[in-house]
Every structure is written in C-alpha cells, then in structure tokens.
Enzyme design. Structure first.
Site, PDB file in Angstrom:
ATOM      1  N   ASP A  90       0.985  -1.105   0.043  1.00  0.00           N
ATOM      2  CA  ASP A  90       0.042  -0.071   0.075  1.00  0.00           C
ATOM      3  C   ASP A  90       0.928   1.219  -0.030  1.00  0.00           C
ATOM      4  O   ASP A  90       2.104   1.077   0.067  1.00  0.00           O
ATOM      5  CB  ASP A  90      -1.070  -0.024   1.187  1.00  0.00           C
ATOM      6  CG  ASP A  90      -2.155   0.870   1.165  1.00  0.00           C
ATOM      7  OD1 ASP A  90      -2.208   1.464  -0.024  1.00  0.00           O
ATOM      8  OD2 ASP A  90      -2.746   0.915   2.095  1.00  0.00           O
ATOM      9  N   LYS A  91       0.184   2.317  -0.435  1.00  0.00           N
ATOM     10  CA  LYS A  91       0.982   3.728  -0.606  1.00  0.00           C
ATOM     11  C   LYS A  91      -0.009   4.684   0.266  1.00  0.00           C
ATOM     12  O   LYS A  91      -1.107   4.589   0.272  1.00  0.00           O
ATOM     13  CB  LYS A  91       1.033   4.215  -1.869  1.00  0.00           C
ATOM     14  CG  LYS A  91       1.519   5.330  -1.920  1.00  0.00           C
ATOM     15  CD  LYS A  91       0.533   6.534  -2.844  1.00  0.00           C
ATOM     16  CE  LYS A  91      -0.180   7.329  -2.202  1.00  0.00           C
ATOM     17  NZ  LYS A  91      -0.699   8.481  -2.862  1.00  0.00           N
ATOM     18  N   HIS A  92       0.851   5.602   0.754  1.00  0.00           N
ATOM     19  CA  HIS A  92      -0.170   6.508   1.695  1.00  0.00           C
ATOM     20  C   HIS A  92       0.673   8.011   1.402  1.00  0.00           C
ATOM     21  O   HIS A  92       1.783   7.984   1.391  1.00  0.00           O
ATOM     22  CB  HIS A  92      -0.349   6.438   3.342  1.00  0.00           C
ATOM     23  CG  HIS A  92      -1.108   7.492   4.021  1.00  0.00           C
ATOM     24  ND1 HIS A  92      -2.503   7.621   3.676  1.00  0.00           N
ATOM     25  CD2 HIS A  92      -0.912   8.419   4.808  1.00  0.00           C
ATOM     26  CE1 HIS A  92      -3.111   8.592   4.397  1.00  0.00           C
ATOM     27  NE2 HIS A  92      -2.119   8.848   5.125  1.00  0.00           N
ATOM     28  N   SER A  93      -0.303   9.162   1.382  1.00  0.00           N
ATOM     29  CA  SER A  93       0.450  10.357   1.050  1.00  0.00           C
ATOM     30  C   SER A  93      -0.285  11.493   2.273  1.00  0.00           C
ATOM     31  O   SER A  93      -1.321  11.226   2.664  1.00  0.00           O
ATOM     32  CB  SER A  93      -0.196  10.766  -0.455  1.00  0.00           C
ATOM     33  OG  SER A  93      -0.180  12.183  -0.357  1.00  0.00           O
ATOM     34  N   THR A 130      -8.796  10.908  -1.843  1.00  0.00           N
ATOM     35  CA  THR A 130      -9.048   9.801  -2.747  1.00  0.00           C
ATOM     36  C   THR A 130     -10.714   9.196  -2.671  1.00  0.00           C
ATOM     37  O   THR A 130     -11.139   9.265  -3.970  1.00  0.00           O
ATOM     38  CB  THR A 130      -8.172   8.701  -2.639  1.00  0.00           C
ATOM     39  OG1 THR A 130      -6.885   9.226  -2.768  1.00  0.00           O
ATOM     40  CG2 THR A 130      -8.443   7.486  -3.788  1.00  0.00           C
ATOM     41  N   ARG A 178      -8.247  15.526  19.436  1.00  0.00           N
ATOM     42  CA  ARG A 178      -6.922  16.549  18.849  1.00  0.00           C
ATOM     43  C   ARG A 178      -7.468  17.582  18.105  1.00  0.00           C
ATOM     44  O   ARG A 178      -7.025  18.709  17.988  1.00  0.00           O
ATOM     45  CB  ARG A 178      -5.876  15.502  17.906  1.00  0.00           C
ATOM     46  CG  ARG A 178      -5.251  14.614  18.876  1.00  0.00           C
ATOM     47  CD  ARG A 178      -4.301  13.658  17.936  1.00  0.00           C
ATOM     48  NE  ARG A 178      -3.586  14.471  17.051  1.00  0.00           N
ATOM     49  CZ  ARG A 178      -3.133  13.958  15.865  1.00  0.00           C
ATOM     50  NH1 ARG A 178      -3.791  12.896  15.602  1.00  0.00           N
ATOM     51  NH2 ARG A 178      -2.525  14.611  14.921  1.00  0.00           N
ATOM     52  N   SER A 193      -1.104   8.137  14.162  1.00  0.00           N
ATOM     53  CA  SER A 193      -2.577   8.282  13.448  1.00  0.00           C
ATOM     54  C   SER A 193      -2.433   7.696  12.106  1.00  0.00           C
ATOM     55  O   SER A 193      -3.333   6.880  11.730  1.00  0.00           O
ATOM     56  CB  SER A 193      -3.045   9.583  13.496  1.00  0.00           C
ATOM     57  OG  SER A 193      -3.959   9.951  12.878  1.00  0.00           O
ATOM     58  N   LYS A 197      -3.782   3.464  11.354  1.00  0.00           N
ATOM     59  CA  LYS A 197      -4.878   3.116  10.274  1.00  0.00           C
ATOM     60  C   LYS A 197      -4.050   2.157   9.137  1.00  0.00           C
ATOM     61  O   LYS A 197      -4.816   1.028   8.810  1.00  0.00           O
ATOM     62  CB  LYS A 197      -5.415   4.131   9.640  1.00  0.00           C
ATOM     63  CG  LYS A 197      -6.415   5.078  10.711  1.00  0.00           C
ATOM     64  CD  LYS A 197      -6.903   6.290  10.076  1.00  0.00           C
ATOM     65  CE  LYS A 197      -6.040   7.403   9.763  1.00  0.00           C
ATOM     66  NZ  LYS A 197      -5.853   8.347  10.344  1.00  0.00           N
ATOM     67  N   LYS A 198      -3.199   2.562   8.534  1.00  0.00           N
ATOM     68  CA  LYS A 198      -2.445   1.793   7.494  1.00  0.00           C
ATOM     69  C   LYS A 198      -2.255   0.451   7.990  1.00  0.00           C
ATOM     70  O   LYS A 198      -2.399  -0.497   7.228  1.00  0.00           O
ATOM     71  CB  LYS A 198      -1.352   2.605   6.909  1.00  0.00           C
ATOM     72  CG  LYS A 198      -1.795   3.899   5.945  1.00  0.00           C
ATOM     73  CD  LYS A 198      -2.187   3.241   4.676  1.00  0.00           C
ATOM     74  CE  LYS A 198      -3.058   4.056   4.064  1.00  0.00           C
ATOM     75  NZ  LYS A 198      -3.740   3.592   2.647  1.00  0.00           N
TER      76      LYS A 198
END
Ligand code: URA
Length: 461
Positions: A90-93, A130, A178, A193, A197-198
């Site tokens: 997977d990828k996250h930005s 997304t 927060r 955080s 999740k990832k």
C-alpha cells in the site's frame, strides 16, 4: 479497560516529561477505544504528548496500540484459494493538490502481482481526498462488506475503499479530540494516527509520499523530512518495511485539481493517453514520475522485482499493455461503477456547466505558486468541504493548470476553471490570480524544484 495504575497517574507522568512504558501506552489507547478514558482525559493526554513529545520506543508502542485497537486485516492463514498468493502492499500520502497518485498506483501495482487493500480518506483542508474523487464515479461503493472487499482484493488485486468503524477505532476518537484541543501538530500523534490506520490493513510493505512545499501538510521542508524519517523508522520497527519519499508540492502534482477532473486524468494516464505510448508524446509529467517511483519502491519492497531497473521495466510494460487500466476497470465495476468507464468516461463523469479560461493579469512566466491557495480555490468552487458535513460538487475543479516556468499570456491561461456558476468561476479566478505569481523572466531564470527530494528506506528489524 483495566488499568494497573490510575489513568490520571499515567497522564501526570507524561505531563511531567517521563517516558511511558509500552504497557501503559497500551492501556491508555485501550481506554480511548472503549470509552473508559473520558474526553477530558484524552484531551489532557494529547496535550501532554504535544508538549513533551515521545521517544522512538513510545511512538512505536503508540502506533502498535492504535493499529491493534480494532480489527487487523489478515490475508494469509485463511485457507487454500483464500490466501493471497502475492505481497500485500500500500501507499499513503500526506496529501496535496492534484495528487491522484493512488488512483493510478493501486491498479498498476495489482497488474504487477501485488495486492492493494487501500483504505483512503476524504479531502482535508486544501487537499483532495481519494474517496471524494472515486465518488465522482456513479455507483462506486466506498463501503463494501468485508467479504466483498476480500473477494475484490483477491480477484482484481486492488480495492480503494473508506475506513470502517472496526479499523483503528482509537484513532477516530483521538483524532476528533485532537482537532478541538489544538493538538493536531504533534509528530508522535501524527505518525501513530497515519500508521495505526494503514498498518491495520495487514500490509507486507508500505510506501509513504510525504509532501514538501507550499501545498504540503507540514509547514517547512525540515518538518516534512522529519515526518518522512520518523514514519519510515516507526512503521519498520512496528514490523512493516516502509520507504518514505519526500516529494515536491510547491505546485499541483497533476495539471488538474478537483474530483471528476482527476478521475479523468487517472484514466488518461492508465490508458496511456498521457504517457504517449499511443501518440509518441511523453507528457505524463510529474504525476507519472512520482507514481512510477513510488510504485517501483513498492515492487522492490514486495520482492516483485530484483532491482530498480527491473521494477521500472515491469511497470512500463504493465502500463503499456493495458494491464493496469484493466485492473482499474475491474475495481470500478466490482464496486458498483460503470463497466465501460474507461471506454466512455464522458458518458459517466459529471461535467460542470461553466468552463472557462483564467488569464493572468500580465504576460510572463509562472515563477511561484501558493499551492495551498490553488487547493482552496477548488474548495471555493464546491469541490472540497469547509465543514465535515458539507456535500461536495464532484464536477467542479481546475484543468490545464500552468506549471512553474510555463509562459502565460492572453492566449495561454493560468488554468481552466470548471464551476457551477459564473459567479463561482469569477471568485475562483481571482483566487488563482492571487495564488500564481507571473513575472517577466527568461525561461532559465525560474528555479524548478526537485521533484523527488529524498528516499528513506527502512527494513523491518
Ligand atoms: N492524517 C492523519 O490521518 N492523522 C493525522 O494526525 C494527520 C494527518
């Protein structure tokens, strides 16, 4: 949650600058998830962490506790025919403007033998999300059942969906608190955080795209670098090999920003209209370069390629052959979208009633952009939210956005605005003229930022 010490004593210890043990952190996060910690205690804990920070071991423990606060997806040990035969990637930005990498990268990795259960988010502030982009596709269901998700990941290799209530529930509550206690901008809280999740998606490897520049989440280049380094370090220590790239967001990544317009751009890239495989014109630009680089890192981490050259060759072949586009089509159809979206995007994607060029006040070259303000122009058009409950207009946005160094004049506009009304178009046009600086300089005088500024690789211990 049963606490061995009173939670207020643990909060006191953090308030006084002591490091918390993994057990104490586990109990506190358990108390956030099950409600045995009050909102006041969660807010106080967040502030204590904000003010005193956390060391590396604490940040790893916090990330693992957030990850384990709900369901952690498992893809193996389930039985023959159900286990995935390849790596889960997977990828996250950290978010940007015109950043539609996920829409292209997910199917592209699937076409190369990886499996991508991508849990994505909505637009935040000036950045696009997304999920919002995918919801521009009629019928696309961002919340399939767990069984449907599993089947789709196995059969299409990719499913881009929303977060469920079962995934990292501690983060949902902690983030909401927060948000109203001025404790968002804390490195350990941000890292745990994002990663909590990832990593709950049961990944074999992760690649992070941390943005730097005027459209980035972090305020300075140094802060972006520190976030990238910490994410790679913490994720790897939590058992998921992670590579973090630091990439430029001092201008939109794609020449468009919005929801339907970005889905159109993704389709153009996947069907090679933009890479020029059909036309002979190599014009995929920065979006293609960042996506290809992130994807190559994932193929290496997932052992789907022996080295970088082999990874890039595999990616190029799977894009040119149409295999990546085919995975995108399968994902869309599998989640309820039209089966012929790739062949006939115009039939399905919404279009704004007003489309017009925005010209700069003077001729010259684009020398600087306030990318955040460009993203906010899309929000003004209705393409993003001011409040979480706002509905968004998927049709609006910007296309043909000029890049740094481009010449603009009475013929070549700064961008095309897609709006619901003439008044909205006029408002967005003024915002764009403010956001994009044009000066009378020679072509070589515009310093173009480096697109990929750093690559930080960390193996799991
Ligand atoms: N995105 C997240 O998911 N969490 C943060 O804390 C910041 C950005």
């Amino acid at each position: 949650m049963t606490f061995r010490a009173l939670p207020q004593e643990l909060i006191r210890a953090k308030r006084d600058g002591q490091a918390l043990s993994p057990e104490a952190i586990g109990e506190l996060v358990g108390g956030i998830a099950d409600g045995s910690l009050s909102d006041a205690q969660v807010g106080a804990l967040a502030m204590a962490i904000f003010l005193n920070g956390m060391n590396a071991a604490e940040t790893v423990a916090l990330t693992e506790a957030v990850r384990d606060s709900g369901e952690v997806l498992a893809w193996r040990g389930l039985g023959e025919g159900i286990d995935l035969p390849g790596p889960v990637l997977d990828k996250h930005s950290t978010g940007g403007v015109g950043d539609l990498v996920s829409l292209v990268l997910g199917p592209w990795i699937a076409a190369c033998g990886g499996y991508v259960p991508m849990v994505s988010g909505r637009g935040l502030g000036h950045t696009g999300g997304t999920l919002d982009k995918l919801e521009a596709i009629p019928g696309y269901d961002i919340a399939p059942t767990r069984e449907r998700l599993r089947t789709l990941v196995r059969e299409a290799g990719v499913a881009i969906v929303g977060q469920t209530a079962e995934l990292a529930p501690a983060d949902r509550r902690l983030y909401a608190i927060r948000d109203v206690t001025a404790t968002v901008e804390s490195l350990p809280l941000i890292v745990s955080s994002i990663l909590g999740k990832k990593l709950a998606c049961g990944l074999d490897a992760l690649v992070m795209d941390v943005k730097s520049g005027s459209g980035a989440f972090m305020p300075t280049h140094e802060a972006s670098f520190e976030l990238a380094r910490t994410i790679a370090e913490v994720a790897s220590r939590a058992g998921t090999p992670t590579t973090a790239l630091l990439t430029d967001m001092s201008q939109p990544l794609a020449p468009c920003a919005g929801n339907a317009v970005e889905v159109r751009e993704a389709i153009a890239l996947l069907t090679c209209e933009k890479t020029g495989e059909k036309s002979g014109d190599k014009s995929g630009g920065r979006l293609l370069e960042v996506t290809r680089t992130l994807a190559a890192e994932l193929l290496l981490a997932g052992r789907l390629a022996e080295n970088r050259d082999a990874a890039l060759a595999l990616l190029d072949e799977r894009l040119a052959s149409g295999a990546a586009a085919e995975r995108f089509a399968r994902m869309v159809a599998g989640l309820g979208g039209p089966a012929d979206l790739l062949e006939r995007p115009e039939r399905h994607l919404p279009r704004a009633p007003v489309v017009r060029p925005v010209h700069a006040a003077r001729s010259g070259r684009v020398t600087r952009m306030d990318t955040r303000a460009v993203g906010l122009a899309v929000v003004t058009l209705g393409g993003g939210r001011r409040a979480p409950s706002d509905a968004i207009d998927h049709a609006v946005g910007l296309t043909g956005i000029a890049a740094l160094g481009d010449a603009v004049d009475g013929e070549r506009p700064l961008a095309w605005v897609h709006a619901a009304s003439e008044a909205d178009a006029e408002r967005a046009a003024s915002q764009l003229r403010e956001a994009i600086e044009v000066n009378d300089v020679a072509p070589g005088d515009v310093v173009l930022p480096t697109l990929i500024q750093d690559v930080i690789r960390r193996e799991a211990p």
